[in-house]
Design an enzyme around this catalytic site. Structure first.
Site, PDB file in Angstrom:
ATOM      1  N   TYR A 113       0.840  -1.204   0.000  1.00  0.00           N
ATOM      2  CA  TYR A 113       0.000   0.000   0.000  1.00  0.00           C
ATOM      3  C   TYR A 113       0.874   1.253   0.000  1.00  0.00           C
ATOM      4  O   TYR A 113       0.694   2.166  -0.820  1.00  0.00           O
ATOM      5  CB  TYR A 113      -0.909  -0.045   1.228  1.00  0.00           C
ATOM      6  CG  TYR A 113      -1.664   1.214   1.528  1.00  0.00           C
ATOM      7  CD1 TYR A 113      -2.696   1.647   0.699  1.00  0.00           C
ATOM      8  CD2 TYR A 113      -1.374   1.964   2.670  1.00  0.00           C
ATOM      9  CE1 TYR A 113      -3.411   2.804   0.999  1.00  0.00           C
ATOM     10  CE2 TYR A 113      -2.077   3.117   2.978  1.00  0.00           C
ATOM     11  CZ  TYR A 113      -3.091   3.533   2.140  1.00  0.00           C
ATOM     12  OH  TYR A 113      -3.793   4.672   2.428  1.00  0.00           O
TER      13      TYR A 113
HETATM   14  N1  LIG Z   1      -8.525   6.784   6.414  1.00  0.00           N
HETATM   15  C1  LIG Z   1      -7.233   6.939   6.636  1.00  0.00           C
HETATM   16  O1  LIG Z   1      -6.759   6.814   7.795  1.00  0.00           O
HETATM   17  C2  LIG Z   1      -6.296   7.281   5.507  1.00  0.00           C
HETATM   18  C3  LIG Z   1      -4.971   7.607   5.821  1.00  0.00           C
HETATM   19  C4  LIG Z   1      -4.100   7.925   4.799  1.00  0.00           C
HETATM   20  C5  LIG Z   1      -4.522   7.936   3.493  1.00  0.00           C
HETATM   21  N2  LIG Z   1      -5.825   7.625   3.193  1.00  0.00           N
HETATM   22  C6  LIG Z   1      -6.217   7.664   1.787  1.00  0.00           C
HETATM   23  O2  LIG Z   1      -7.377   8.442   1.663  1.00  0.00           O
HETATM   24  C7  LIG Z   1      -8.160   7.974   0.565  1.00  0.00           C
HETATM   25  C8  LIG Z   1      -9.576   7.703   1.029  1.00  0.00           C
HETATM   26  O3  LIG Z   1      -9.523   6.801   2.116  1.00  0.00           O
HETATM   27  P1  LIG Z   1     -10.792   6.500   3.022  1.00  0.00           P
HETATM   28  O4  LIG Z   1     -10.275   6.118   4.361  1.00  0.00           O
HETATM   29  O5  LIG Z   1     -11.793   7.576   2.879  1.00  0.00           O
HETATM   30  O6  LIG Z   1     -11.308   5.146   2.305  1.00  0.00           O
HETATM   31  P2  LIG Z   1     -12.745   4.434   2.296  1.00  0.00           P
HETATM   32  O7  LIG Z   1     -13.575   4.862   3.422  1.00  0.00           O
HETATM   33  O8  LIG Z   1     -12.417   2.983   2.161  1.00  0.00           O
HETATM   34  O9  LIG Z   1     -13.340   4.959   0.922  1.00  0.00           O
HETATM   35  C9  LIG Z   1     -12.705   4.581  -0.262  1.00  0.00           C
HETATM   36  C10 LIG Z   1     -13.475   5.128  -1.434  1.00  0.00           C
HETATM   37  O10 LIG Z   1     -12.846   4.628  -2.617  1.00  0.00           O
HETATM   38  C11 LIG Z   1     -13.791   3.933  -3.388  1.00  0.00           C
HETATM   39  N3  LIG Z   1     -13.161   2.794  -4.047  1.00  0.00           N
HETATM   40  C12 LIG Z   1     -12.472   1.771  -3.486  1.00  0.00           C
HETATM   41  N4  LIG Z   1     -12.063   0.914  -4.418  1.00  0.00           N
HETATM   42  C13 LIG Z   1     -12.499   1.397  -5.599  1.00  0.00           C
HETATM   43  C14 LIG Z   1     -12.413   0.950  -6.934  1.00  0.00           C
HETATM   44  N5  LIG Z   1     -11.811  -0.209  -7.272  1.00  0.00           N
HETATM   45  N6  LIG Z   1     -12.970   1.696  -7.911  1.00  0.00           N
HETATM   46  C15 LIG Z   1     -13.616   2.853  -7.608  1.00  0.00           C
HETATM   47  N7  LIG Z   1     -13.754   3.326  -6.363  1.00  0.00           N
HETATM   48  C16 LIG Z   1     -13.188   2.597  -5.367  1.00  0.00           C
HETATM   49  C17 LIG Z   1     -14.898   3.537  -2.421  1.00  0.00           C
HETATM   50  O11 LIG Z   1     -16.148   3.541  -3.062  1.00  0.00           O
HETATM   51  P3  LIG Z   1     -17.029   2.236  -3.398  1.00  0.00           P
HETATM   52  O12 LIG Z   1     -16.991   1.356  -2.189  1.00  0.00           O
HETATM   53  O13 LIG Z   1     -18.344   2.810  -3.743  1.00  0.00           O
HETATM   54  O14 LIG Z   1     -16.315   1.678  -4.570  1.00  0.00           O
HETATM   55  C18 LIG Z   1     -14.906   4.687  -1.430  1.00  0.00           C
HETATM   56  O15 LIG Z   1     -15.724   5.746  -1.895  1.00  0.00           O
HETATM   57  C19 LIG Z   1      -7.446   6.754   0.015  1.00  0.00           C
HETATM   58  O16 LIG Z   1      -6.650   7.133  -1.081  1.00  0.00           O
HETATM   59  C20 LIG Z   1      -6.575   6.317   1.179  1.00  0.00           C
HETATM   60  O17 LIG Z   1      -5.424   5.610   0.745  1.00  0.00           O
HETATM   61  C21 LIG Z   1      -6.707   7.295   4.178  1.00  0.00           C
END
Ligand SMILES: NC(=O)c1ccc[n+]([C@@H]2O[C@H](COP(=O)([O-])OP(=O)(O)OC[C@H]3O[C@@H](n4cnc5c(N)ncnc54)[C@H](OP(=O)(O)O)[C@@H]3O)[C@@H](O)[C@H]2O)c1
Length: 245
Positions: A153
């Site tokens: 990742y």
């Molecule tokens: N949360 C954290 O602590 C954290 C920390 C550092 C970085 N990030 C980054 O922040 C971003 C968002 O994270 P989050 O925590 O908000 O994640 P999340 O709650 O898992 O949401 C992920 C989003 O991406 C979509 N998604 C996943 N796989 C997909 C695919 N194959 N095609 C199209 N859409 C897809 C999901 O929509 P569907 O389910 O509708 O497909 C959902 O809307 C990511 O890039 C993650 O790496 C998060």
């Protein structure tokens, strides 16, 4: 002033959803995207209930073709031009390096790196032709510091951060800015699986707390705005200071 249009990938929940709501409140027409149509429509309905404009385009970003198709559909829904792209959709994969399935490695790289690459390849040239545009790649703390169990990742996002610089150099002369936002631990549906580890990770940073999706959305909103017109090729850490200690 004409309304700008933004495509935010992975905006059916979490950070992407908060970003879609924030940009819409800033007067930007948003294209919400993700795999789950129902949740996507709910985000669109919320944005419309606030008097702002949004559309949903379903996409499962797992290869170049899916990115090419999303770029085309989103551009069409946007009325022919996208001004802003937020590459936010990503999947995580935790676990030791030994034993990581090849299919997991390929899936993480495909969604987190290949899809953003082909979205930019199919959206940035039109921005460049119009002489303006803003792209934000959503990275992660795990791309900057070693977090055991997050090797694939973290590597996918570290490569994305390099693309941020490459694209800033490539498209900058044509007026297109490209930046990364690198979140630390943030409470979202996607990070729920981390359980108590999320707070333990947050406690390692000077500010010590877990972010809300809105904390990350605010940084993205700044970078896509004209206020950031002199900012490109940077990785903006939004991690409570974790990378300075
Ligand atoms: N949360 C954290 O602590 C954290 C920390 C550092 C970085 N990030 C980054 O922040 C971003 C968002 O994270 P989050 O925590 O908000 O994640 P999340 O709650 O898992 O949401 C992920 C989003 O991406 C979509 N998604 C996943 N796989 C997909 C695919 N194959 N095609 C199209 N859409 C897809 C999901 O929509 P569907 O389910 O509708 O497909 C959902 O809307 C990511 O890039 C993650 O790496 C998060």
């Amino acid at each position: 002033m004409s309304t700008k249009t933004a495509l935010i990938t992975g905006s059916t929940r979490g950070i992407g959803r908060a970003t879609a709501l924030k940009l819409a409140r800033n007067g930007i027409r948003v294209v919400v995207s993700g795999r789950d149509t129902q949740r996507g429509q709910e985000v669109v309905e919320q944005i419309r209930s606030e008097g702002n404009e949004a559309h949903f385009v379903r996409a499962d970003l797992r290869d170049a073709q899916s990115a090419v198709e999303l770029a085309a559909k989103a551009t069409e829904v946007a009325g022919g031009a996208l001004d802003i792209l937020v590459n936010n959709a990503a999947i995580g994969a935790g676990g030791p390096t030994a034993g990581t399935e090849e299919s997991t490695f390929d899936a993480v790289l495909a969604t987190n790196l290949k899809a953003p690459f082909y979205l930019v390849a199919n959206i940035a040239p039109a921005m460049a032709a119009r002489g303006s545009g803003a792209i934000v790649n959503v990275s992660t703390l795990a791309a900057e510091v070693a977090l055991p169990g997050l090797s694939v990742y973290g590597a996918s996002k570290a490569a994305l951060d390099l693309l941020t610089k490459s694209w800033a150099a490539e498209f900058g002369p044509a007026g297109v800015r490209v930046n990364s936002v690198s979140p630390g631990p943030t409470r979202t549906p996607g990070s729920e699986a981390l359980g108590e580890y999320l707070q333990l990770l947050a406690a390692q940073a000077p500010l010590g707390f877990v972010a809300n999706p809105e904390d990350i959305a605010a940084a993205i909103a700044f970078l896509v705005s004209d206020e950031a017109r002199f900012v490109t090729g940077t990785v903006l850490d939004v991690n409570g200071g974790r990378t300075i200690v």
